[in-house]
Design a protein around this motif. Structure first.
Motif, PDB file in Angstrom:
ATOM      1  N   ARG A 132      -9.312   0.896   3.490  1.00 32.33           N
ATOM      2  CA  ARG A 132      -8.997   0.216   2.221  1.00 32.33           C
ATOM      3  C   ARG A 132      -7.866  -0.793   2.420  1.00 32.33           C
ATOM      4  O   ARG A 132      -7.899  -1.894   1.862  1.00 32.33           O
ATOM      5  CB  ARG A 132      -8.635   1.248   1.170  1.00 32.33           C
ATOM      6  CG  ARG A 132      -8.447   0.673  -0.201  1.00 32.33           C
ATOM      7  CD  ARG A 132      -8.425   1.792  -1.241  1.00 32.33           C
ATOM      8  NE  ARG A 132      -7.884   1.340  -2.485  1.00 32.33           N
ATOM      9  CZ  ARG A 132      -8.597   0.780  -3.450  1.00 32.33           C
ATOM     10  NH1 ARG A 132      -9.892   0.608  -3.289  1.00 32.33           N
ATOM     11  NH2 ARG A 132      -8.030   0.396  -4.568  1.00 32.33           N
ATOM     12  N   ALA A 133      -6.875  -0.451   3.217  1.00 34.52           N
ATOM     13  CA  ALA A 133      -5.756  -1.365   3.471  1.00 34.52           C
ATOM     14  C   ALA A 133      -6.232  -2.626   4.178  1.00 34.52           C
ATOM     15  O   ALA A 133      -5.854  -3.742   3.803  1.00 34.52           O
ATOM     16  CB  ALA A 133      -4.681  -0.667   4.287  1.00 34.52           C
TER      17      ALA A 133
ATOM     18  N   LYS B 252      -4.762   7.772   7.306  1.00 37.82           N
ATOM     19  CA  LYS B 252      -3.741   7.230   6.396  1.00 37.82           C
ATOM     20  C   LYS B 252      -2.896   6.172   7.104  1.00 37.82           C
ATOM     21  O   LYS B 252      -2.600   6.280   8.294  1.00 37.82           O
ATOM     22  CB  LYS B 252      -2.823   8.349   5.888  1.00 37.82           C
ATOM     23  CG  LYS B 252      -3.566   9.514   5.251  1.00 37.82           C
ATOM     24  CD  LYS B 252      -4.387   9.083   4.070  1.00 37.82           C
ATOM     25  CE  LYS B 252      -5.101  10.274   3.448  1.00 37.82           C
ATOM     26  NZ  LYS B 252      -6.244   9.908   2.674  1.00 37.82           N
TER      27      LYS B 252
ATOM     28  N   GLU C 213      -2.567   5.719   1.612  1.00 37.65           N
ATOM     29  CA  GLU C 213      -3.770   4.891   1.537  1.00 37.65           C
ATOM     30  C   GLU C 213      -4.531   4.949   2.855  1.00 37.65           C
ATOM     31  O   GLU C 213      -3.939   5.091   3.922  1.00 37.65           O
ATOM     32  CB  GLU C 213      -3.381   3.440   1.240  1.00 37.65           C
ATOM     33  CG  GLU C 213      -4.549   2.527   0.985  1.00 37.65           C
ATOM     34  CD  GLU C 213      -5.271   2.881  -0.294  1.00 37.65           C
ATOM     35  OE1 GLU C 213      -6.400   3.405  -0.218  1.00 37.65           O
ATOM     36  OE2 GLU C 213      -4.707   2.637  -1.372  1.00 37.65           O
TER      37      GLU C 213
ATOM     38  N   VAL D 160       0.851  -1.185   0.000  1.00 39.60           N
ATOM     39  CA  VAL D 160       0.000   0.000   0.000  1.00 39.60           C
ATOM     40  C   VAL D 160       0.888   1.236   0.000  1.00 39.60           C
ATOM     41  O   VAL D 160       2.011   1.210   0.496  1.00 39.60           O
ATOM     42  CB  VAL D 160      -0.971   0.054   1.209  1.00 39.60           C
ATOM     43  CG1 VAL D 160      -1.996  -1.060   1.142  1.00 39.60           C
ATOM     44  CG2 VAL D 160      -0.238   0.038   2.532  1.00 39.60           C
ATOM     45  N   HIS D 161       0.352   2.288  -0.560  1.00 31.02           N
ATOM     46  CA  HIS D 161       1.035   3.582  -0.559  1.00 31.02           C
ATOM     47  C   HIS D 161       0.825   4.212   0.812  1.00 31.02           C
ATOM     48  O   HIS D 161      -0.199   3.991   1.465  1.00 31.02           O
ATOM     49  CB  HIS D 161       0.467   4.466  -1.671  1.00 31.02           C
ATOM     50  CG  HIS D 161       1.220   5.738  -1.846  1.00 31.02           C
ATOM     51  ND1 HIS D 161       0.910   6.865  -1.142  1.00 31.02           N
ATOM     52  CD2 HIS D 161       2.288   6.034  -2.621  1.00 31.02           C
ATOM     53  CE1 HIS D 161       1.750   7.824  -1.489  1.00 31.02           C
ATOM     54  NE2 HIS D 161       2.592   7.347  -2.389  1.00 31.02           N
TER      55      HIS D 161
END
Length: 144
Positions: free
Chosen positions: A31-32, A76, A27, A23-24
Motif C-alpha cells: 500500500r505504501a 509492515k 502500513e 504512512v503509519h
C-alpha cells in the motif's frame, strides 16, 4: 550573491509545497509503494500512533527489495524504514513553515529531504527537497 540574500527573506511556506503524504508504521509495504507512486513521492515519512515521525521509507529501495523477494507485500513498513537518529550529538532540527529558506538550505546540505512540521512537532505539514529550493530560485528569478 551572499547566501543570506539569496532567498530575499523567504521562508518555507513561500515554497508552496504540496501537503505531506505519510504512512503509519503498521502500513503494508504494498500500500505504501502504491500510494507513493500515485503521488510521485520518492521518500515517505513513517509516523507512530501519535503521528510523530519515526523515520522514512525510500520508495525505490523498498520496491527493489520487494521485487527481489526480500519483502512481502503484507510486511509492515516499520520493518524497512530508516529510523531518524536523535541524540545529543545529532539533535532534532525543527523545520516549520516559518523557517527561513537559508536555514532549510543549510539543513538540506546534509539531508536528502526535510520534514516540515508545525512548531510543536505535532503533525507533518510537508516535505522539502533541494529541488524545491532550486525551483523556487528559478521561478522567482533569484540569482544562485
Amino acid at each position: 550573491m551572499a547566501s543570506a540574500d539569496k532567498y530575499r527573506g523567504a521562508v518555507v511556506e513561500d515554497l508552496q509545497l504540496p501537503p505531506a503524504f505519510t504512512v503509519h508504521s503498521s502500513e503494508t509495504i504494498a500500500r505504501a509503494i502504491e500510494s507513493a507512486y500515485d503521488r510521485d513521492f520518492s521518500h515517505i515519512p513513517v509516523l507512530d500512533r501519535h503521528r510523530k515521525p519515526l523515520g522514512y521509507i525510500d520508495v525505490a529501495s523498498l520496491k527493489e527489495q520487494w521485487e527481489a523477494g526480500k519483502a512481502d507485500a503484507g510486511d509492515k513498513v516499520i520493518k524497512f524504514m530508516t529510523r531518524f537518529r536523535r541524540t545529543s550529538d545529532a539533535p532534532y532540527t525543527l523545520i516549520t513553515p516559518l523557517t527561513p529558506l537559508v536555514e532549510l538550505e543549510a539543513f538540506l546540505k546534509d539531508n536528502i529531504f526535510a520534514i516540515v512540521t508545525d512548531p510543536g512537532r505535532k503533525f507533518v505539514v510537508a516535505l522539502s527537497t533541494p529541488q524545491d529550493l532550486e525551483t523556487f530560485v528559478s521561478r522567482h528569478g533569484f540569482g544562485a
